[in-house]
Design a protein around this motif. Sequence first.
Motif, PDB file in Angstrom:
ATOM      1  N   ASP A 144       1.288  -1.228  -0.358  1.00  0.00           N
ATOM      2  CA  ASP A 144       0.149   0.230  -0.499  1.00  0.00           C
ATOM      3  C   ASP A 144       0.512   1.019   0.428  1.00  0.00           C
ATOM      4  N   MET A 145       2.288   1.135   0.221  1.00  0.00           N
ATOM      5  CA  MET A 145       2.929   2.301   0.399  1.00  0.00           C
ATOM      6  C   MET A 145       3.145   2.707  -1.648  1.00  0.00           C
ATOM      7  N   PRO A 146       3.171   4.415  -1.148  1.00  0.00           N
ATOM      8  CA  PRO A 146       4.083   4.516  -3.160  1.00  0.00           C
ATOM      9  C   PRO A 146       4.919   3.994  -3.485  1.00  0.00           C
ATOM     10  N   ILE A 147       5.384   3.873  -4.722  1.00  0.00           N
ATOM     11  CA  ILE A 147       5.965   3.695  -5.062  1.00  0.00           C
ATOM     12  C   ILE A 147       7.573   4.437  -5.611  1.00  0.00           C
ATOM     13  N   LEU A 148       8.550   4.715  -5.148  1.00  0.00           N
ATOM     14  CA  LEU A 148       9.001   5.769  -5.690  1.00  0.00           C
ATOM     15  C   LEU A 148      10.318   5.061  -6.248  1.00  0.00           C
ATOM     16  N   ALA A 149      10.754   5.329  -7.516  1.00  0.00           N
ATOM     17  CA  ALA A 149      11.950   4.278  -8.600  1.00  0.00           C
ATOM     18  C   ALA A 149      12.362   5.909  -9.493  1.00  0.00           C
ATOM     19  N   PRO A 150      13.799   5.219  -8.512  1.00  0.00           N
ATOM     20  CA  PRO A 150      14.246   6.448 -10.343  1.00  0.00           C
ATOM     21  C   PRO A 150      14.027   5.965 -11.809  1.00  0.00           C
ATOM     22  N   VAL A 151      13.445   6.785 -12.478  1.00  0.00           N
ATOM     23  CA  VAL A 151      13.661   6.330 -14.225  1.00  0.00           C
ATOM     24  C   VAL A 151      14.181   7.306 -15.199  1.00  0.00           C
ATOM     25  N   SER A 152      14.537   6.968 -16.140  1.00  0.00           N
ATOM     26  CA  SER A 152      15.263   8.269 -17.494  1.00  0.00           C
ATOM     27  C   SER A 152      14.445   8.879 -17.822  1.00  0.00           C
ATOM     28  N   TRP A 153      14.748  10.212 -17.878  1.00  0.00           N
ATOM     29  CA  TRP A 153      13.910  10.798 -18.963  1.00  0.00           C
ATOM     30  C   TRP A 153      13.500  10.336 -19.787  1.00  0.00           C
ATOM     31  N   GLY A 154      13.472   9.719 -20.580  1.00  0.00           N
ATOM     32  CA  GLY A 154      13.092   9.054 -22.234  1.00  0.00           C
ATOM     33  C   GLY A 154      12.099   8.562 -21.453  1.00  0.00           C
ATOM     34  N   GLU A 155      12.458   7.363 -20.835  1.00  0.00           N
ATOM     35  CA  GLU A 155      11.327   6.625 -19.947  1.00  0.00           C
ATOM     36  C   GLU A 155       9.690   6.992 -19.316  1.00  0.00           C
ATOM     37  N   LEU A 156       9.862   8.271 -18.676  1.00  0.00           N
ATOM     38  CA  LEU A 156       8.996   9.670 -17.879  1.00  0.00           C
ATOM     39  C   LEU A 156       8.266   9.571 -19.205  1.00  0.00           C
ATOM     40  N   ASP A 190       8.010   9.371 -22.038  1.00  0.00           N
ATOM     41  CA  ASP A 190       7.150   7.487 -22.565  1.00  0.00           C
ATOM     42  C   ASP A 190       6.105   8.246 -22.112  1.00  0.00           C
ATOM     43  N   LYS A 191       5.934   7.561 -21.413  1.00  0.00           N
ATOM     44  CA  LYS A 191       5.281   7.520 -20.505  1.00  0.00           C
ATOM     45  C   LYS A 191       3.914   8.229 -20.500  1.00  0.00           C
ATOM     46  N   ILE A 192       3.741   9.353 -20.331  1.00  0.00           N
ATOM     47  CA  ILE A 192       3.344  10.277 -20.366  1.00  0.00           C
ATOM     48  C   ILE A 192       2.959  10.502 -21.568  1.00  0.00           C
ATOM     49  N   THR A 193       3.180  10.202 -23.091  1.00  0.00           N
ATOM     50  CA  THR A 193       3.121  10.256 -24.085  1.00  0.00           C
ATOM     51  C   THR A 193       1.467   8.932 -24.254  1.00  0.00           C
ATOM     52  N   ILE A 194       2.498   8.040 -23.713  1.00  0.00           N
ATOM     53  CA  ILE A 194       1.079   6.709 -23.205  1.00  0.00           C
ATOM     54  C   ILE A 194      -0.662   7.323 -22.835  1.00  0.00           C
ATOM     55  N   LEU A 195      -0.375   8.016 -21.419  1.00  0.00           N
ATOM     56  CA  LEU A 195      -1.279   9.020 -20.823  1.00  0.00           C
ATOM     57  C   LEU A 195      -1.680   9.488 -21.820  1.00  0.00           C
ATOM     58  N   ASP A 196      -1.322  10.513 -22.782  1.00  0.00           N
ATOM     59  CA  ASP A 196      -1.836  11.715 -23.699  1.00  0.00           C
ATOM     60  C   ASP A 196      -3.012  10.913 -24.757  1.00  0.00           C
ATOM     61  N   ILE A 197      -2.231   9.360 -25.008  1.00  0.00           N
ATOM     62  CA  ILE A 197      -3.307   9.004 -25.941  1.00  0.00           C
ATOM     63  C   ILE A 197      -4.844   8.211 -25.300  1.00  0.00           C
ATOM     64  N   LYS A 198      -4.426   8.422 -24.094  1.00  0.00           N
ATOM     65  CA  LYS A 198      -5.331   7.095 -23.425  1.00  0.00           C
ATOM     66  C   LYS A 198      -6.492   8.394 -23.006  1.00  0.00           C
ATOM     67  N   ALA A 199      -5.510   9.238 -22.599  1.00  0.00           N
ATOM     68  CA  ALA A 199      -6.589  10.449 -22.269  1.00  0.00           C
ATOM     69  C   ALA A 199      -7.337  10.910 -22.823  1.00  0.00           C
ATOM     70  N   ARG A 225      11.929   1.639 -32.838  1.00  0.00           N
ATOM     71  CA  ARG A 225      11.980   3.012 -33.229  1.00  0.00           C
ATOM     72  C   ARG A 225      11.566   3.718 -31.591  1.00  0.00           C
ATOM     73  N   ARG A 226      10.697   3.301 -31.331  1.00  0.00           N
ATOM     74  CA  ARG A 226      10.019   3.746 -29.825  1.00  0.00           C
ATOM     75  C   ARG A 226      12.165   4.101 -28.987  1.00  0.00           C
ATOM     76  N   ALA A 227      13.105   3.159 -29.108  1.00  0.00           N
ATOM     77  CA  ALA A 227      14.046   2.547 -28.317  1.00  0.00           C
ATOM     78  C   ALA A 227      15.270   3.745 -28.615  1.00  0.00           C
ATOM     79  N   ALA A 228      14.767   4.425 -29.786  1.00  0.00           N
ATOM     80  CA  ALA A 228      16.026   5.246 -29.984  1.00  0.00           C
ATOM     81  C   ALA A 228      15.591   6.614 -30.227  1.00  0.00           C
ATOM     82  N   LEU A 229      14.442   6.760 -29.843  1.00  0.00           N
ATOM     83  CA  LEU A 229      13.614   7.866 -29.621  1.00  0.00           C
ATOM     84  C   LEU A 229      14.306   8.448 -27.983  1.00  0.00           C
ATOM     85  N   LYS A 230      13.874   7.571 -27.200  1.00  0.00           N
ATOM     86  CA  LYS A 230      14.696   7.633 -25.587  1.00  0.00           C
ATOM     87  C   LYS A 230      15.188   7.679 -25.694  1.00  0.00           C
TER      88      LYS A 230
END
Length: 724
Positions: free
Chosen positions: A596-608, A610-619, A699-704
Amino acid sequence: MATIQEALAAAVRHHQCGQIAVAARIYRRIIEVAPDQSDALHLMGLAVRRTGKAGAALRLLARALRLDPAMAEVRLNLGNMLRDFGSGHGAAVAYRSAIALRPDLTAAYESLGALHRGQGRSTEAERAYRLAVRIDPMTAEGHNGLANVLQERDDLDGAVAAYRRGLAIAPLHTAACNNLGIALRGLGRQDEARVWHGRAVMLDPYFAPGHTSLGLSLQEQGRLEEAARAHARAVAVDPAFAGGYANHGNARLNQNRLIEAVAGFRRAVAIEPAGPDARRNLGMALLVAGSFEEGWREYEWRLRCKDAPTHAAMPKPRWNGEPLNGRRILLHGEQGLGDALQFCRYVPLVAARGGRVILGLPAPLERVMAGLPGVERFVSGQLPTDAFDLHLPMLSLGEVFGTQMDTIPHRVPYLTAEPDLAARWADRLKGLAGLKVGIVWAGSPTHGNDRNRSVGLAPFARLAAIPGVSLVSIQKGPTEGQAANPPGGFPLLNLSPGIRDFADTAAIMAGLDLVVCVDTSVAHLAGALGVPVWVLVPFAPDWRWMLDRQDSPWYPTMRLFRQDRPGSWDNAMDRLLQALRERIADSTHTRNGPSDMPILAPVSWGELLDKITILDIKAERIADADKLANVRREREALVAVAAQADTGRPEIAALIDGLRAVNTTLWEVEDEIRDCERAKDFGPRFVELARQVYHTNDRRAALKRDLNRLLGSELVEEKSYQAY
């Protein structure tokens, strides 16, 4: 047999009764008998003018004056004819010569005043009308003419007094009744205005301007359906009355009845294609409806309206989107500060077309825009015309770039707070517990729609009563003093006195969890910074907030709380409070264990990113309200983290757009694969789709990877595959 004088008197009686042809026959016979009868020549000229024979009329008056140069009335009527034919100078000479012959000829002063008023020479017009009423205090036309001049000069109190003097002399003067109502409406005296507009249409039920003026008065009082009916009566009386259709469109637009609003504006434009107000309002209605292409085009007519900024017309060429090749372009504000904050997102795009961008905006925006990519110079005062090569009003950037709903440059943040300034303001916020919420309850009182958009401070007491919420005042302007003594004494940290400009406001926002505000410039600033912001939007919104949506295509971290009916904020505040309680619950619920604890993990800028663009599409593609709420909540949290990166740089923006396109392709490919699965079709199409997945992912990996490199990410995602 009648004498010439008797025949002349008979002709005048016919003339006065409207029997122009009969009068003209008698005048003609008199002239045949007595060619030097100057009165007959004069009156024959007036009769001929009524038949549309302008040249013949002028020749007759000229003959009369050659016979008797001292006829002041002939010179007056000659002036009127010359004025109607567009010879203002000749008309003025004729009026003045009439006055020289007859200094007590009131009508000559009134005509001279009308001429000067039509020429925009209000000082001379006022002088002429004041002379008219001094010579004859009982001239209703003189008082009404003076009132018209004063009203156009915004001396509304003086205009009201002059109209009242005129109406005391001629109480049945329909236009004066209506104009008095307009002046009273300008003074905010709506009840009195409505009475006078009603009197005008009672005196003349076929007076179309009176009906539409009554509609405008009702509109000001929020009686929109009655207003629409009054405008409808105006166009029923006069089907060619463009203003009536435009005002009917405005009434319907204020009711959010867009189809009828657009129809009204289109009728007005069809009748008067060069009328800028109707075309501007058509543009706004289309933008509200999401019809951006035509909406932008029609909205450009705002620059021709009377209330357009004086710098809308520049001595340098307007930019139309062509390559700039190093030329200097002045992008200048024209309306509110919020507009500049919204449209400065286009500056990097202008710079990418080779422009050296100069921003011409008010000084309070200078510091907050200092880090905006692509700005070469910021100017808050006058700029010599040799300092730039081209110009463009900032609100025209949407039209120049052909912005559509799906091409809005909506990536945030495109503005950032100064780190040192944010650290200093953070010290002021350190003592606050729980969710730190900045509030703004009022816009500028000079804004035309402020009475509909401002809420007041009192309703925010309900927010302060929620456990776990700490309110912070970031209000500026005439109402900021209320924060020193909130209604009922609710707790409120008052930072308003220390705010000098938008850079301070931005720095404070960097330390807040949420901003709650009315539709004012602070909403745009929070959105531009990528700060979570909840905006209270009036029932009939500004065009950029559109209709029937809780989010904004312009600002991903924004949530809209709309009035459900004009004039009442109760329901919107209820929904906002419930949303705030839910947010508090999400952030403070009891945690029972590691799961039940929030997950706080470091992540690369590309991965972050990338995740936001996926959420844009979902929205954009998820319709279920609960799922959409979860998507938006997750996206809001990630965007707040991404705000630390410099994503506004053109090269970064291009990579993010590429990621969005790649993820859109993957979404669509997966949909097709599922279609194949349902159909048990595992043939060539299925194989091709499967191959497309790994090609697209490469192509996605290259962009990230490129994003990680450009943003200096400490973490770098690595992949290893067999060659193919």
